[in-house]
Design a protein around this motif. Structure first.
Motif, PDB file in Angstrom:
ATOM      1  N   LEU A 249      42.404  46.176  30.888  1.00 48.30           N
ATOM      2  CA  LEU A 249      42.984  46.578  32.175  1.00 48.30           C
ATOM      3  C   LEU A 249      42.946  48.100  32.343  1.00 48.30           C
ATOM      4  CD1 LEU A 249      46.041  44.164  32.453  1.00 48.30           C
ATOM      5  CD2 LEU A 249      43.977  44.156  33.860  1.00 48.30           C
ATOM      6  N   ASP A 250      43.205  48.819  31.254  1.00 45.87           N
ATOM      7  CA  ASP A 250      43.134  50.288  31.323  1.00 45.87           C
ATOM      8  C   ASP A 250      41.722  50.748  31.647  1.00 45.87           C
ATOM      9  OD1 ASP A 250      45.797  50.559  30.786  1.00 45.87           O
ATOM     10  OD2 ASP A 250      45.559  51.118  28.674  1.00 45.87           O
ATOM     11  N   THR A 251      40.712  50.052  31.068  1.00 46.82           N
ATOM     12  CA  THR A 251      39.313  50.402  31.347  1.00 46.82           C
ATOM     13  C   THR A 251      39.010  50.266  32.834  1.00 46.82           C
ATOM     14  OG1 THR A 251      38.577  49.688  29.151  1.00 46.82           O
ATOM     15  CG2 THR A 251      36.901  49.778  30.880  1.00 46.82           C
ATOM     16  N   VAL A 252      39.446  49.148  33.434  1.00 44.24           N
ATOM     17  CA  VAL A 252      39.190  48.907  34.865  1.00 44.24           C
ATOM     18  C   VAL A 252      39.992  49.875  35.731  1.00 44.24           C
ATOM     19  CG1 VAL A 252      39.387  47.211  36.731  1.00 44.24           C
ATOM     20  CG2 VAL A 252      38.649  46.478  34.446  1.00 44.24           C
ATOM     21  N   LYS A 253      41.297  50.021  35.429  1.00 43.01           N
ATOM     22  CA  LYS A 253      42.155  50.913  36.230  1.00 43.01           C
ATOM     23  C   LYS A 253      41.634  52.348  36.207  1.00 43.01           C
ATOM     24  CE  LYS A 253      46.501  48.458  35.309  1.00 43.01           C
ATOM     25  NZ  LYS A 253      47.812  48.558  34.596  1.00 43.01           N
ATOM     26  N   ASN A 274      37.157  36.999  25.105  1.00 43.69           N
ATOM     27  CA  ASN A 274      38.417  36.496  25.648  1.00 43.69           C
ATOM     28  C   ASN A 274      38.308  36.310  27.152  1.00 43.69           C
ATOM     29  OD1 ASN A 274      41.117  36.122  26.455  1.00 43.69           O
ATOM     30  ND2 ASN A 274      41.855  37.269  24.678  1.00 43.69           N
ATOM     31  N   ALA A 275      38.191  35.052  27.574  1.00 46.18           N
ATOM     32  CA  ALA A 275      38.081  34.742  29.004  1.00 46.18           C
ATOM     33  C   ALA A 275      39.387  35.046  29.732  1.00 46.18           C
ATOM     34  CB  ALA A 275      37.706  33.277  29.185  1.00 46.18           C
ATOM     35  N   LYS A 276      40.518  34.883  29.043  1.00 47.37           N
ATOM     36  CA  LYS A 276      41.815  35.123  29.674  1.00 47.37           C
ATOM     37  C   LYS A 276      41.971  36.582  30.080  1.00 47.37           C
ATOM     38  CE  LYS A 276      46.793  34.567  28.911  1.00 47.37           C
ATOM     39  NZ  LYS A 276      47.851  34.181  27.940  1.00 47.37           N
ATOM     40  N   VAL A 277      41.524  37.472  29.228  1.00 48.76           N
ATOM     41  CA  VAL A 277      41.599  38.907  29.523  1.00 48.76           C
ATOM     42  C   VAL A 277      40.748  39.240  30.753  1.00 48.76           C
ATOM     43  CG1 VAL A 277      40.863  41.170  28.675  1.00 48.76           C
ATOM     44  CG2 VAL A 277      42.203  39.666  27.210  1.00 48.76           C
ATOM     45  N   PHE A 284      43.855  41.479  38.668  1.00 50.00           N
ATOM     46  CA  PHE A 284      44.338  42.834  38.959  1.00 50.00           C
ATOM     47  C   PHE A 284      43.518  43.458  40.077  1.00 50.00           C
ATOM     48  CE2 PHE A 284      43.260  47.319  38.295  1.00 50.00           C
ATOM     49  CZ  PHE A 284      44.487  47.911  38.573  1.00 50.00           C
ATOM     50  N   LEU A 285      42.189  43.322  39.971  1.00 52.86           N
ATOM     51  CA  LEU A 285      41.312  43.934  40.971  1.00 52.86           C
ATOM     52  C   LEU A 285      41.514  43.287  42.343  1.00 52.86           C
ATOM     53  CD1 LEU A 285      39.291  46.242  40.677  1.00 52.86           C
ATOM     54  CD2 LEU A 285      37.463  44.560  40.627  1.00 52.86           C
ATOM     55  N   LYS A 286      41.658  41.973  42.374  1.00 55.08           N
ATOM     56  CA  LYS A 286      41.857  41.264  43.646  1.00 55.08           C
ATOM     57  C   LYS A 286      43.149  41.727  44.334  1.00 55.08           C
ATOM     58  CE  LYS A 286      41.118  36.735  43.485  1.00 55.08           C
ATOM     59  NZ  LYS A 286      41.116  35.360  42.891  1.00 55.08           N
ATOM     60  N   LYS A 287      44.130  42.062  43.508  1.00 53.94           N
ATOM     61  CA  LYS A 287      45.418  42.479  44.063  1.00 53.94           C
ATOM     62  C   LYS A 287      45.458  43.956  44.419  1.00 53.94           C
ATOM     63  CE  LYS A 287      50.360  42.486  42.939  1.00 53.94           C
ATOM     64  NZ  LYS A 287      51.382  42.165  41.906  1.00 53.94           N
ATOM     65  N   GLU A 288      44.896  44.804  43.556  1.00 57.68           N
ATOM     66  CA  GLU A 288      45.039  46.255  43.717  1.00 57.68           C
ATOM     67  C   GLU A 288      43.826  46.939  44.362  1.00 57.68           C
ATOM     68  OE1 GLU A 288      47.830  47.718  43.081  1.00 57.68           O
ATOM     69  OE2 GLU A 288      48.802  45.982  42.132  1.00 57.68           O
ATOM     70  N   ASN A 289      42.640  46.361  44.177  1.00 57.84           N
ATOM     71  CA  ASN A 289      41.410  46.991  44.683  1.00 57.84           C
ATOM     72  C   ASN A 289      40.427  45.913  45.129  1.00 57.84           C
ATOM     73  OD1 ASN A 289      41.093  49.872  44.784  1.00 57.84           O
ATOM     74  ND2 ASN A 289      41.465  49.913  42.582  1.00 57.84           N
ATOM     75  N   LYS A 290      40.844  45.085  46.071  1.00 61.49           N
ATOM     76  CA  LYS A 290      40.052  43.898  46.403  1.00 61.49           C
ATOM     77  C   LYS A 290      38.691  44.208  47.020  1.00 61.49           C
ATOM     78  CE  LYS A 290      42.188  43.074  50.928  1.00 61.49           C
ATOM     79  NZ  LYS A 290      42.923  42.071  51.752  1.00 61.49           N
TER      80      LYS A 290
END
Length: 372
Positions: A249-253, A274-277, A284-290
């Motif tokens: 998540l830090d990498t994407v953010k 890890n598919a869950k990650v 996260f992207l859909k919510k914060e940066n769709k």
């Protein structure tokens, strides 16, 4: 032929006398309400059915098994003698199967006390401490011939009826050997470094543990040991997954904070596949940066398991991009398959050597479609 019959009769004798001392141990542990409802004496095991309203606790099973083995260790002589039926019925503590018809005279089998002593004072309360039964079967001469006794099963077979299955002699020692061997196996698994191999071996041997034909007491100890290792592994998995999730998540953010004008991110995060990650990152992207798109691979270069995930924004879809198309491009290099619908597609791969090529191919495709 005579020698073969002798060899066959030895374990039968062990288990037959073992059934008698088990009957005594049950009565001593659970009370006089115990009545025999059936039995099986075979060369490889003994089975005993009896009246009892509830399951037997492990503590009581230990007491029962200990009483049986104490009788064996004490090397008690086994006595037998035909006795007039009415006289035999007067012996205090004598056990018989309810509803069974016995001959007259009837054979009395006594473990540890001569039948003559019983008959000299049949009402003696002391006889309650001995195994005394009507029986016409074959028995050992002395209890130490049995060598060892272990209970392998205890369960209900009908309302108010329980069943115990037990082993004696060679079979009991073999059950103990299997338990010791499995205990050593768990020790070796416990020493393995955390990873897929440790998880795999735990899973495989968890199934084997439930099928082991060993003492219920040994099986309980093995289960406790297995559960302790399993819990440690699961806790480690949670800790690592939490760390992997944060890293991804830090990498994407951070990427989109530092590259605000970029429409997409294509990257490989070298954590356990890890598919869950990946799902968390997509959500996260859909919510914060769709309006941003993402292609993400998790997995290590030296491992065969890889996870991939694609999120394509509505803006990118309008420009001709398709999540499944992108995933299929990556699969050409990392193997496996991917599936999904709409903006999202996810899958697994097996060719870690193709990770960099997959990243390059997807990045090239996104640049072409988005005219960057």
């Amino acid at each position: 032929m005579f020698k073969f019959m002798q060899v066959t009769r030895w374990p039968l004798r062990n288990n037959h006398t073992g059934t008698h001392i088990l009957n005594l141990a049950l009565r001593k542990t659970l009370g006089d309400g115990i009545d025999q409802k059936g039995s099986l004496v075979a060369a490889e095991k003994l089975r005993f059915d009896f009246s009892h309203k509830s399951g037997i606790s492990l503590d009581d099973l230990k007491k029962i098994e200990d009483i049986c083995n104490k009788q064996i260790e004490d090397n008690l002589q086994v006595y037998s003698k035909p006795v007039e039926l009415e006289l035999a019925k007067e012996i205090k503590g004598l056990r018989a199967v309810f509803g069974e018809t016995y001959p007259d005279p009837v054979r009395v089998v006594s473990v540890g006390i001569p039948v003559e002593d019983l008959l000299s004072n049949p009402s003696n309360e002391e006889w309650e401490n001995y195994s005394i039964e009507f029986c016409g079967g074959t028995h050992v001469a002395k209890t130490n011939d049995i060598k060892k006794f272990v209970i392998t099963e205890e369960n209900g077979i009908a309302k108010g009826i329980r069943r115990i299955v037990a082993l004696s002699g060679t079979e009991a020692f073999e059950a103990q050997r299997i338990a010791n061997e499995f205990n050593s196996l768990l020790d070796s698994i416990d020493k393995l470094p955390f990873g897929d191999e440790k998880e795999k071996r735990l899973k495989e041997n968890g199934t084997k543990l439930s099928q082991l034909n060993v003492s219920l007491l040994d099986k309980d100890q093995l289960k406790n040991k297995f559960n302790k290792i399993d819990k440690e592994v699961k806790n480690e998995i949670k800790i690592r997954q939490k760390a992997d999730s944060k890293k991804t998540l830090d990498t994407v953010k951070n990427y989109f904070i530092e590259n605000k004008d970029s429409e997409f991110l294509v990257t490989h995060v070298p954590i356990n596949a890890n598919a869950k990650v990946i799902t968390e990152a997509i959500n996260f992207l859909k919510k914060e940066n769709k309006d941003k798109s993402l292609f993400l691979i998790t997995g290590k270069q030296d491992e065969s398991k890889i996870a991939q995930g694609v999120y394509i924004s509505d803006v990118a879809i309008a420009k001709g991009l398709d999540a499944a198309e992108i995933a299929n491009v990556a699969s050409k290099f990392i193997g496996g398959k991917a599936g999904g619908k709409g903006n999202v597609c996810q899958g697994m791969g097996t060719e870690s050597a193709g990770i960099n090529d997959a990243i390059d191919a997807v990045e090239k495709l996104l640049k072409e479609k988005l005219s960057i």
